[in-house]
Scaffold this active site. Structure first.
Site, PDB file in Angstrom:
ATOM      1  N   ARG A  41       0.815  -1.219   0.000  1.00  0.00           N
ATOM      2  CA  ARG A  41       0.000   0.000   0.000  1.00  0.00           C
ATOM      3  C   ARG A  41       0.850   1.271   0.000  1.00  0.00           C
ATOM      4  NH1 ARG A  41      -5.430  -0.853   1.466  1.00  0.00           N
ATOM      5  NH2 ARG A  41      -5.633   1.352   1.921  1.00  0.00           N
ATOM      6  N   GLU A  70      -9.616  -4.314 -27.685  1.00  0.00           N
ATOM      7  CA  GLU A  70      -9.264  -5.099 -26.492  1.00  0.00           C
ATOM      8  C   GLU A  70      -9.986  -6.452 -26.512  1.00  0.00           C
ATOM      9  OE1 GLU A  70      -7.078  -5.182 -24.395  1.00  0.00           O
ATOM     10  OE2 GLU A  70      -7.853  -6.358 -22.729  1.00  0.00           O
ATOM     11  N   HIS A  78     -15.513   0.135 -45.923  1.00  0.00           N
ATOM     12  CA  HIS A  78     -14.279   0.506 -46.622  1.00  0.00           C
ATOM     13  C   HIS A  78     -13.343  -0.688 -46.789  1.00  0.00           C
ATOM     14  CE1 HIS A  78     -15.434   4.701 -46.541  1.00  0.00           C
ATOM     15  NE2 HIS A  78     -15.729   4.551 -45.253  1.00  0.00           N
ATOM     16  N   LYS A 108      -8.117 -10.070 -26.508  1.00  0.00           N
ATOM     17  CA  LYS A 108      -8.401 -11.116 -25.513  1.00  0.00           C
ATOM     18  C   LYS A 108      -8.723 -12.433 -26.208  1.00  0.00           C
ATOM     19  CE  LYS A 108      -7.142  -9.848 -22.695  1.00  0.00           C
ATOM     20  NZ  LYS A 108      -6.622  -8.575 -22.292  1.00  0.00           N
ATOM     21  N   TRP A 146       2.766   6.218   1.520  1.00  0.00           N
ATOM     22  CA  TRP A 146       2.989   6.576   0.122  1.00  0.00           C
ATOM     23  C   TRP A 146       2.723   8.069   0.049  1.00  0.00           C
ATOM     24  CZ3 TRP A 146       0.317   8.503  -4.165  1.00  0.00           C
ATOM     25  CH2 TRP A 146       1.013   8.357  -5.377  1.00  0.00           C
ATOM     26  N   GLY A 150      -5.242   8.434   3.777  1.00  0.00           N
ATOM     27  CA  GLY A 150      -6.246   9.258   3.104  1.00  0.00           C
ATOM     28  C   GLY A 150      -5.748  10.681   2.931  1.00  0.00           C
ATOM     29  N   LYS A 207       3.772 -12.884 -19.093  1.00  0.00           N
ATOM     30  CA  LYS A 207       3.029 -11.843 -18.364  1.00  0.00           C
ATOM     31  C   LYS A 207       3.727 -10.495 -18.455  1.00  0.00           C
ATOM     32  CE  LYS A 207      -0.254 -10.303 -15.823  1.00  0.00           C
ATOM     33  NZ  LYS A 207      -1.508 -10.085 -16.572  1.00  0.00           N
TER      34      LYS A 207
END
Ligand code: AGP
Length: 609
Positions: free
Chosen positions: A27, A482, A505, A486, A74, A100, A604
């Site tokens: 995080r 996309e 076309h 896939k 962060w 936050g 990956k």
């Protein structure tokens, strides 16, 4: 995004907190800290860098105590320095950790300074702890002082606070950022994420918006947003579920498709308030939003498709020119960079060689700044970019990107709205409408997933197909691209995508009864034009697979297989319409018997050219 942990026990909590921070490091990773509350007061160690740096400090100078709070950061307000690292103090006996953004921190800071408070950090968090301290002047009860202080805060937060008094308790609260209570035997905990506490308990209470909780060794008292005590159910964590576990699913890809409502919520968390995008989500310096005059988006594969959708949003909402290009092309050509151009990279892994090379090239070309929208906080792309917006999709293991794509779109929508708002191209009313729509995204994705069984049935019709054509108009064209990517990568069916207006076309020549044509028909201004394109296909005997909401008034007819998609605001259509296409390619791959999670020839993370 930051992570918080708190503990109150019969034993020393330092180790529990440090282990919790390691588990929360995803995080935030730029600095961390722990405050221990014991007989001598509240004492803290803070360190810049990974949690290991903090652990080293504890090894050198141990702090022991039975109450404590901890944080991994962060940076948003203030650079990642030890001074800005949490916990933050007011006096020696009161400490806080916070996740936050407090939107009105500047106003509060001015008022508190007038009351004589001296600020030691640049963080928005420090105003909260001084506010609580200020409330304690008139209110001797710690819990009530925290509740009073919270009334002044605008923005999103989860906090845990400790005070060195006789009552031995922690007080925590949430509004807009997640917080769970971990229930133990004569010990209790709080954390941003249950994963942070799995080494001490598997019993969790999920706090709701506006909850304030008093945590002692013997129990937990929850006050809801109306200050009424609530009993909330205790959930037992299923140890079989973690990122590297497929759980009930046969493939990681399907697990990740189903995670989308949750991870999109995580992507929105802390980035939007009631009515606007929180521009601090881009890190310490969000001033680039006001200066940007052009946007160059660079990415590969699925990430490139997300960028193509963003072009529509940026030009439409912010009225700024935006170009989108695959990294492998960009890196080898002469590029003209207009003044004040934002260089925006998109990458799930943050390790794609072409995208990294493009970033390194861009650094020599005088861009305004570089922003990476990425899923891996510790990646090279994040480290080398000036600014980052993390997508928070969690580990994606299936090679075919699913949740990484929809969270990229979510992050891009946040970015587009932020630019438009700061450039004053968007009214406050319109921004509030858009933010309100975004909040409904997880629920709409959930609804779209309900078509899984229907789509599985449709997929059987693809068992003997070798080609497929995807059509879309406007921002639905990149979604068609996309969808075709896939399908081809996991089912090995040759698939192509065209803007629907391009059909006549050339590609229309391919249309016959063996060519499935898949199209998304959002209920937008292009609906009638798209319907005409579909007529062109039907007239030539093509088999049409149409994904549309019910207002589009389409239904199953001869040669048309209709699947309903939830009706959503136009801006969300590209994200919601992605779901049925992911499900379709998954089920087609299963029917074809291919290796869904590790399709042939692919990897990956593409770390070579
Ligand atoms: C998509 O399903 C693929 N995994 C691939 O196109 C991927 O999006 C591309 O290699 C870029 O990867 P990145 O987002 O990690 O940079």
């Amino acid at each position: 995004m930051c992570g918080i942990v708190g503990a109150i026990a019969q034993r020393n909590v330092a180790k529990i907190l440090l282990e919790g921070l390691s588990r929360l490091e995803y995080r935030g990773y730029d600095s961390s800290g722990v405050a221990i509350n014991n007989e001598v007061g509240v004492r803290a160690h803070r360190a810049v860098g990974k949690v290991q740096a903090l652990k080293n400090k504890f090894e050198a100078t141990p702090l022991d105590g039975k109450i404590g709070i901890a944080h991994t950061r962060w940076a948003t307000h203030g650079k990642p320095t030890e001074n800005n690292a949490h916990p933050h103090f007011s006096g020696d006996d009161l400490a806080i950790v916070h996740n936050g953004i407090i939107e009105n921190h500047e106003k509060l800071r001015t008022r508190l300074k007038e009351q004589g408070y001296v600020f030691k950090s640049e963080t928005d968090t420090e105003v909260i702890v001084h506010l609580i301290h200020y409330e304690l002047r008139d209110e001797s009860d710690f819990l009530l002082a925290v509740k009073n202080a919270l009334k002044y805060l605008e923005g999103a937060f989860a906090i845990a606070v400790t005070l060195n008094d006789q009552n031995h308790r922690l007080v925590a609260a949430r509004k807009g950022s997640p917080l769970v209570v971990g229930v133990g035997i004569e010990e209790n905990f709080v954390a941003s994420d249950q994963l942070a506490l799995l080494h001490v308990t598997d019993q969790f209470v999920f706090l709701e918006e506006g909850d304030v909780v008093e945590v002692t060794r013997d129990g937990v008292t929850i006050f809801d947003s109306k200050d009424v005590i609530q009993e909330r159910p205790v959930h037992v964590f299923n140890h079989n579920v973690d990122a590297t576990d497929k759980g009930e699913f046969r493939h990681y890809m399907m697990k990740e498709i189903y995670e989308q409502p949750k991870v999109i919520a995580a992507c929105l968390e802390g980035r939007i308030s009631d009515n606007k995008v929180l521009t601090d989500c881009f890190g310490v310096d969000s001033s680039f939003l006001k200066s940007v005059e052009n946007v160059h988006i660079i990415a590969c594969g699925t990430s490139y498709h997300a960028g193509m959708v963003a072009k529509y949003w940026i030009e439409d909402l912010a009225n700024l020119p935006c170009t989108v290009e695959v990294a492998s092309e960009y890196r080898y050509r002469k590029v003209a960079v207009p003044k004040d151009t934002l260089f925006l990279t998109l990458s799930q892994s943050g390790e794609t060689a072409d995208t990294l090379a493009a970033l390194r090239k861009a650094k020599e070309l005088g861009y305004l700044t570089s922003l990476a929208i990425c899923n891996v906080p510790s990646s090279t792309l994040v480290r080398e970019s000036a600014l980052t917006l993390l997508t928070n999709a969690g580990a994606e293991i299936g090679v075919a990107s699913t949740k990484a794509f929809t969270t990229q779109l979510t992050a891009l929508l946040i970015t587009s709205i932020a630019i438009a708002s700061e450039k004053e191209a968007l009214s406050a009313i319109k921004e509030a409408e858009l933010v309100n729509s975004m909040r409904s995204l997880p629920a709409h994705i959930d609804e779209a997933l309900k078509q899984d069984v229907a789509i599985k049935k449709v997929s059987d019709r693809f068992a003997n197909k070798h080609n497929a054509l995807f059509l879309g108009r406007g921002p639905m064209f990149p979604i068609a691209l996309e969808g075709s990517l896939k399908l081809k990568e996991i089912s090995y069916i040759h698939a192509e995508a065209y803007p629907a207006g391009e059909l006549k076309h050339g590609p229309l020549a391919l249309v016959d009864e063996d060519m499935p044509i898949i199209t998304m028909v959002p209920h937008n201004s292009m609906l009638d034009k798209l319907k005409s394109n579909l007529q062109e296909v039907a007239a030539r005997g093509g088999e049409l697979y149409v994904f549309a909401d019910k207002d589009a008034e389409l239904q199953n007819t001869e040669g048309v297989i209709f699947t309903e998609v939830p009706k959503v605001d136009e801006i969300l259509e590209p994200i919601v319409h992605t779901i049925p296409l992911q499900l379709l390619s998954y089920h087609v791959a299963v029917v074809k018997g291919t290796d869904v999670d590790q399709p042939r020839n692919l990897a990956k993370s593409v770390t070579v050219e």
